[in-house]
Structures are given as structure tokens and as C-alpha cells.
Motif scaffolding. Structure first.
Motif, mmCIF file in Angstrom:
data_model
loop_
_atom_site.group_PDB
_atom_site.id
_atom_site.type_symbol
_atom_site.label_atom_id
_atom_site.label_comp_id
_atom_site.label_asym_id
_atom_site.label_seq_id
_atom_site.Cartn_x
_atom_site.Cartn_y
_atom_site.Cartn_z
ATOM 1 N N PHE A 176 0.838 -1.197 0.000
ATOM 2 C CA PHE A 176 0.000 0.000 0.000
ATOM 3 C C PHE A 176 0.877 1.252 0.000
ATOM 4 N N TRP A 179 2.618 1.862 -3.427
ATOM 5 C CA TRP A 179 1.744 2.366 -4.495
ATOM 6 C C TRP A 179 1.339 3.806 -4.232
ATOM 7 N N TYR A 183 2.052 7.109 -6.469
ATOM 8 C CA TYR A 183 0.933 7.898 -6.974
ATOM 9 C C TYR A 183 1.036 9.354 -6.515
ATOM 10 N N SER A 247 -8.650 8.445 -5.927
ATOM 11 C CA SER A 247 -7.992 7.288 -6.542
ATOM 12 C C SER A 247 -7.320 6.406 -5.498
ATOM 13 N N ILE A 248 -6.815 7.043 -4.445
ATOM 14 C CA ILE A 248 -6.162 6.278 -3.381
ATOM 15 C C ILE A 248 -7.185 5.432 -2.635
ATOM 16 N N GLN A 250 -10.014 4.403 -3.890
ATOM 17 C CA GLN A 250 -10.446 3.385 -4.850
ATOM 18 C C GLN A 250 -9.440 2.230 -4.898
ATOM 19 N N TYR A 251 -8.152 2.563 -4.883
ATOM 20 C CA TYR A 251 -7.104 1.538 -4.893
ATOM 21 C C TYR A 251 -7.218 0.645 -3.659
ATOM 22 N N PHE A 254 -10.110 -1.746 -3.928
ATOM 23 C CA PHE A 254 -9.804 -2.836 -4.858
ATOM 24 C C PHE A 254 -8.914 -3.884 -4.200
ATOM 25 N N ARG A 255 -7.862 -3.418 -3.487
ATOM 26 C CA ARG A 255 -6.917 -4.359 -2.893
ATOM 27 C C ARG A 255 -7.486 -5.085 -1.686
#
Length: 722
Positions: A176, A179, A183, A247-248, A250-251, A254-255
Motif C-alpha cells: 500500500f 503504491w 501515486y 484514486s487512493i 479506490q485503490y 480494490f486491494r
């Protein structure tokens, strides 16, 4: 040298061959210096220069530190009984310290937090159960973890404790952090704002452009980072890195969650968002700010190093009698005259400026003229400090009355006061006051910039950019390297060199440098290089490393005035025999012509010597006593004076580059204030680095763009107007 280290360096620096890296690391391990390796071990390294050798050395040092940290982390996790094959592989594959620290974060000794308190209350199993995204009722399961003795008295307390555990766990996940760090680096904006009351602290408006400032993290130049940091430190600015968290988030969804459903989903989402807000985001902002500062520091140190290199490599003014002129008002102008070899001849104080009496001012022109005539002064070096331009006008008026050509040069006197008050200066001129020593230093800076500037701290010479904002230890180390490079490229006359100059010669220390001078003072001039073997504490290794950079002029051995190493004297004599000459021909045009015709490959094979070494030997035989600085621009000599009032837009002038910074170059055009050539005006096409176009000491043609006498600003261009 361990093959593993060689291969690791080669992966990081693929431009070099493994054999080159291996040779460099082995030579360094054997106690050889970088200048010695670059100059005298070319066959082993494939003719790598000092920059390449230092790059290999630095990368090996970085990798050694990385491997040491990996071993420490592996040991610490092993002792906890938590090391897994996957984690071992991740640590072994980590290429930077930051990756190692991210992997180690979950296993560090914990300080007492809300999460640890929740774990002590027995809530860890419940938190881990939530991560399985159960379909059953959460409240029913939570009720099983009520613990009044640990202040867990309600269902809400259970969920709150589990939230803290999950947020802290998620905040320590290395993938985490990696990424989100990447970003934020790509998408983040550095934002600076003026703090409440900051404008009052910024009386001169130095930081005004940053009162409301935003720029992409990946685009902001180094000099702005350092300026913003300084404004923040002064309490004028507040600084943040802003990023759209959508976006963070959302990431993370997803993870962590993906397509999973169930009543735990909102709790996991909340824990992740909180982890980012409280742990990951602030940590990454700190990391990025630190990384930006490190990069800015490194860039500023590099700029300083390049500027210092060019300053020290300025062409000496050889064979001229020079007057050093240290300007002042009330205390008078101090004059010192040096002969062609820099030897002090005489000194005087004159009073050409107010508030001196009319009588003293009236006497000053004739006093200066008499000194110039009596000692056959050819050039006057005027310091650029207080009263410099008034003194320039005074000198110009006087030399206009002399029948032969006499010139003056404005010399950057930064650091002259540091030198004049130093122990070195007191030892050299014990009976002089500090201003008189400054006059000598200013004059000698023109005669031989390297020999004189080497006596003072490089940070005092006035060619840096934000030098007070960068780490002093790293700056000193880089500048020491630059000084070492210059001194060894130029070489020194061992019979005239000061201990300060000799200290920077490959293989010598302060102690051995002092011993060389002490032995010279006691026994007279060295007649050959071999005599250096008799210097106390100058052992075989130090002799080997240093002797090639020490010159002996007019000694018993003509090869001692070349940069040919004594270990190659036998080959040098064989080279002379090949062209039917002896040592009496060294340096002659005839010998140079014959040597130029030698077939390098065939001769190298015949003499059993490497081609690179043979080329250097031929160069030394052709040009003994050569000074690499002789190819640099000579000082710009002047006889008349300009003022800012004389400058008009479009006027063409010649000037000397005094400093090179990220946003342009400052050029001395002979008026009181140096003019700025902005980076956009250095050339007619885009450039990102002013140093790619100009260097300190360059003589350049410029055109005046604008003059602001009130603000003492001159804008220049090196692009000819159309």
C-alpha cells in the motif's frame, strides 16, 4: 573483491563492464586514491575517469549500507519468529533502504497506541475475523469480546478497538505504502501559503512569490524546494503536499475488498480511509518532503561543486607583476605588490576616498602612480567589496596618465577576510594586519587562483547556491573531492607549494604535507622526485600515490617536470630511443613531431606497455610542465569604467561569469552590480541547466535588456537581438 558486490554494482550501473567495476573496487580496497587510479591505472579500469570511478565507489558504498540494513532487519524479524520465505525474498530483492523499512514496519517494536491497547483487551481475533468478510451478524460476534476489566463495556467499544487495530495494520502494509508513494509523487501538488503573521516576518518580501504557490511535485525545481524550506523554517510559510484522495481510496477498496460483500465492508473501508488519513498519508508526505529536500540538497551541492571546479581551474596570470588593491573608505585602500612568481615585494595604504582629508585624497593618485612605475606593475587586481567601484574609477584615472599599458581586473574577494584572519595567513605574514593580508590574497588570486583559494574554506568563496541550507557534512565532502580533483589534474611545484596545497595531493595528509615543506626548508629545494623518499613519514604507498602529481622544475631529472610516473621512466626512455632522441629533447617541437608519428598499437606491443599509458607518456614527453588551466579563458582586462547610468538597452558588452545558478548566470560587466542572464536568455533554444552553456570564469558577450538603478538590477541576454 566479492563477485556478488561487483554484480550488484553492475546491475545499478550497467554502463560499466564487470571487469571495470571489479578493478576499481579492488584498487580502492588496496588503498589507491581516485586521482591515482584515474591517471595511472587506465589499463586496469578501461580508462575510466574520476567521475566514473567515484560513481562506482559511491554505488558500492550505498549497496554495502543497504545489505547491512537488510541483514539487521532479517535478524530482528527472525528473532521474533515471524520470518517467512516470502518476506525473506522481498527483503533480499529490495533495491533501496525505503523498501526495506516499509517491509520491516509491521515488525518494529511497537510504542503504546490505541491499537496496542485494543489488542491487550483481546480484540485482535475480532479484527482478523472482520477481514474474512463474514456474512453473519457482527453485533453477535462483537458481544463475545466485551471485557469490562479492559474498559471494553459496549459493542461500540469493540468496534472502535477493532477499527484501531485494522487501521494500524493496514497502515503498515508495504505494498500500500509503495503504491500510494508513487501515486502521490506523480500526482501530488506542493502547496505553500503564507502563515498568519508571516508577512510581517518577511519584511523585505523575499518569499512573496510563495505566499500562494502551487506546483506539481514532479516538476518543482530544486532551488524552489530549498527556498520554500527556508521560508517554512523561518515561520513565514506553511507547506503541504495536496493530493485528490479519490484514486487512493479506490485503490484501497480494490486491494482490500474487491468484489467481496457483507456487513464488514463499510468497517474495512472506514479502517482503510482512516489508515490513509492518519498513518500512510502523513508518513508519505514526510517521506516525499524529505526526498525532495535530499534531491534539492544533492543538486545544490552538485552546482556548488561544478562552480568551485571552474573557479579553481581559472587560468593563472603568469609572468606578471601584480598589485592587489583592497578597497575601503575610512581605513584607506591597502595595496600589496607581488612579483612574477607571487612573492610579496611591498605594501602601502592610500586614502583616495572620503571621509579622508583633502590632503590625503590629493596625494593618493601620485602615490599609486609611483608604486606602479617603481615596481613595473602590469595589472592591478581590485577586490569587489566596499568602495570597489569608486576605487575602480580612481585606478582607471591614474593608469590613463601612464605611458605604457597598465590594466585592472575586478577580483571576487569572497573569503579574503576569512583567509586574512586565519592561522595560515598569520603564519605567512605575521607582521601584517588583516586588511594588508587581504590585499596580498586579492593579488595572488589573479596570479594563481588555485594556489590562493586553496587556503580558505571552499564554502567562503561565494560561488554556491543555497549553501547554508544544505547538509554541511555532505557539502564539505563533495567540495573536498572537487579540490582534490583540481589539484591533482593541475599538479604542483613541490619546491614552491604550500602545505595547504600539498594536503590535497593524492596520498598525502596534513602531516606528510607539512613534512615535505619542512624537509624542503631544512635541506633546500628538491632536485629530483626520488628525494621525496627521504621525507619523514612519507612511506612507499604515499610516495607511489603522490609522486606523479608533484613537479620539479629545473631539477636533475627532466622527466620530473612531467606527469609521467617514475614507475614508467624506463618506458619513457625506451620511447625516446625508438625515435632516436634522449632526455635533452624532451619538450622540443622536433621531438613532439616525431612522437606524433609513432604507431601507438605497434609501439605499445613492442615496449610491452598499455596503449593508454603510452599515449600519456608521449603527451608528457611532448609537453613537460604543461598546465591544463592554460586552455581556460584568461581574465578580462580593463582600462576604463562603466556605470549603471552608462548602460542602455541593446548595448553589447563583454563580461566574466561570476556565478552559475539554476535560474541563470551572474555576469560581471564592469559596473557595480553583476547582471543576471536568465536561463531563457543564455541561448536561443531551450535548456534545463545553465551549466550546460556557461561556467565560472567564462568570458561572454552579452546585450543589456534592462537596468533598474533603484533596485540595483541589470537584466542581460547572451542571445543577440534581431
Amino acid at each position: 573483491m566479492e563477485k556478488h558486490m561487483v554484480q550488484s554494482v553492475n546491475r545499478s550501473l550497467p554502463a560499466y563492464q564487470e571487469r571495470q567495476i571489479s578493478a576499481v573496487l579492488q584498487l580502492l580496497e588496496d588503498g589507491n586514491t581516485v586521482p591515482f587510479i584515474a591517471r595511472y591505472r587506465k589499463e586496469r579500469t578501461g580508462s575510466l575517469d574520476e567521475v566514473a570511478i567515484r560513481e562506482i565507489e559511491d554505488e558500492a558504498t550505498r549497496l554495502t549500507k543497504l545489505e547491512k540494513r537488510k541483514a539487521e532487519v532479517l535478524k530482528a524479524i527472525t528473532e521474533q519468529g515471524k520470518l517467512t520465505p516470502t518476506l525473506t525474498k522481498q527483503l533480499q530483492q529490495a533495491e533501496v533502504i525505503q523498501a526495506v523499512e516499509d517491509l520491516y514496519l509491521p515488525y518494529k517494536q511497537k510504542r503504546r497506541t490505541k491499537a496496542t491497547i485494543a489488542e491487550e483487551a483481546g480484540l485482535l481475533p475480532f479484527a482478523n475475523w472482520l477481514l474474512k468478510f463474514p456474512k453473519s451478524d457482527l453485533n453477535t460476534e462483537a458481544a463475545r469480546f466485551l471485557n469490562p476489566e479492559k474498559d471494553i463495556t459496549t459493542i461500540e467499544d469493540v468496534f472502535a478497538g477493532a477499527h484501531e487495530i485494522l487501521a494500524e495494520q493496514i497502515g503498515k502494509v508495504a505494498t500500500f505504502r509503495d503504491w500510494i508513494r508513487q501515486y502521490t509523487t506523480k500526482q501530488g501538488q506542493l502547496v505553500a501559503k503564507v502563515k498568519r503573521g508571516g508577512e510581517e516576518k518577511d519584511e523585505q518580501g523575499v518569499y512573496e512569490m510563495y505566499y500562494s504557490f502551487t506546483q506539481a511535485v514532479k516538476q518543482i525545481p530544486s532551488y524552489r524546494i530549498l527556498a520554500i524550506n527556508r521560508g517554512e523554517k523561518a515561520g513565514i510559510l506553511s507547506v503541504t503536499i495536496d493530493i485528490d484522495p479519490a484514486s487512493i481510496i479506490q485503490y484501497g477498496h480494490f486491494r482490500l475488498i474487491g468484489h467481496k460483500t457483507g456487513p464488514a465492508v463499510p468497517l474495512i473501508e472506514a479502517a482503510y480511509e482512516d489508515a490513509y488519513k492518519r498513518f500512510i498519508g502523513p508518513a508519505i508526505e514526510r517521506d516525499l518532503r524529505h526526498e525532495l529536500t535530499d534531491q534539492a540538497d544533492e543538486h545544490a551541492i552538485t552546482v556548488f561543486g561544478e562552480n568551485l571546479f571552474h573557479l579553481l581551474m581559472q587560468a593563472p596570470m603568469k609572468g606578471q607583476v601584480v598589485m592587489g588593491f583592497d578597497p575601503a573608505y575610512r581605513t584607506g585602500c591597502k595595496l600589496a605588490i607581488m612579483d612574477q612568481n607571487g612573492k610579496f615585494m611591498t605594501k602601502m595604504v592610500i586614502y583616495p576616498h572620503k571621509p579622508a582629508s583633502q590632503a590625503k585624497r590629493a596625494a593618493a593618485p601620485e602615490q599609486l602612480k609611483k608604486l606602479i612605475e617603481d615596481y613595473h606593475v602590469q595589472t592591478i587586481a581590485i577586490g569587489n567589496g566596499t568602495a570597489s567601484r569608486e576605487s575602480e574609477q580612481f585606478v582607471a584615472d591614474v593608469i590613463a596618465t601612464i605611458d605604457r599599458p597598465v590594466y585592472y581586473v575586478i577580483v571576487n574577494e569572497s573569503g579574503a577576510s576569512v583567509y586574512s584572519a586565519s592561522q595560515v595567513a598569520r603564519d605567512e605574514f605575521p607582521d601584517f594586519n588583516t586588511e594588508e593580508r587581504s590585499a596580498v590574497s586579492i593579488g595572488r588570486r589573479l596570479q594563481d587562483p588555485l594556489t590562493e583559494l586553496i587556503k580558505i574554506d571552499p564554502k567562503s568563496v561565494g560561488v554556491g547556491q543555497y549553501q547554508h541550507d544544505v547538509p554541511e557534512k555532505e557539502l564539505d565532502a563533495r567540495l573536498d573531492r572537487v579540490v582534490e580533483t583540481v589539484v591533482n589534474q593541475v599538479g604542483v611545484n613541490v619546491n614552491t607549494a604550500s602545505p595547504e596545497l600539498l594536503t590535497h595531493i593524492s596520498g598525502l595528509t596534513k602531516s606528510t604535507a607539512r613534512n615535505i615543506v619542512g624537509y624542503r626548508n631544512e635541506h633546500g629545494s628538491y632536485l629530483d622526485r626520488a628525494a621525496l623518499k627521504s621525507v619523514p613519514r612519507l612511506g612507499p604507498k604515499a610516495y607511489e600515490q603522490s609522486v606523479g602529481f608533484l613537479r620539479i622544475l629545473n631539477g636533475d631529472e627532466v622527466l620530473d617536470n612531467t606527469d609521467i610516473h617514475p614507475e614508467s621512466y624506463g618506458v619513457a626512455r625506451q620511447v625516446l630511443a625508438v625515435v632516436n632522441e634522449d632526455e635533452t629533447a624532451v619538450g622540443s617541437t622536433k621531438l613532439a613531431a616525431r612522437l606524433d608519428q609513432l604507431p601507438i598499437q605497434q609501439t605499445a606491443e613492442q615496449l610491452h606497455v598499455g596503449e593508454a599509458t603510452l599515449k600519456d607518456i608521449i603527451d608528457g614527453l611532448s609537453r613537460p610542465g604543461r598546465d591544463v588551466r592554460d586552455t581556460m579563458p584568461a581574465p578580462l582586462l580593463r582600462q576604463d569604467v562603466l556605470t549603471m547610468a552608462d548602460l542602455k538597452p541593446g548595448m553589447m558588452l563583454q563580461g566574466t561569469v561570476r556565478n552559475v545558478v539554476d535560474f541563470g548566470a551572474f555576469v560581471d560587466i564592469g559596473v557595480k552590480q553583476d547582471g543576471l542572464v536568465h536561463i531563457s536568455q543564455l541561448t536561443d533554444h531551450f535548456i534545463s541547466d545553465p551549466a550546460s552553456v556557461v561556467a565560472i570564469g567564462d568570458i561572454v558577450t552579452v546585450w543589456v535588456q534592462s537596468v533598474d538603478e533603484d533596485r540595483h538590477r541589470i537584466q542581460l541576454s547572451m542571445v543577440e537581438p534581431k
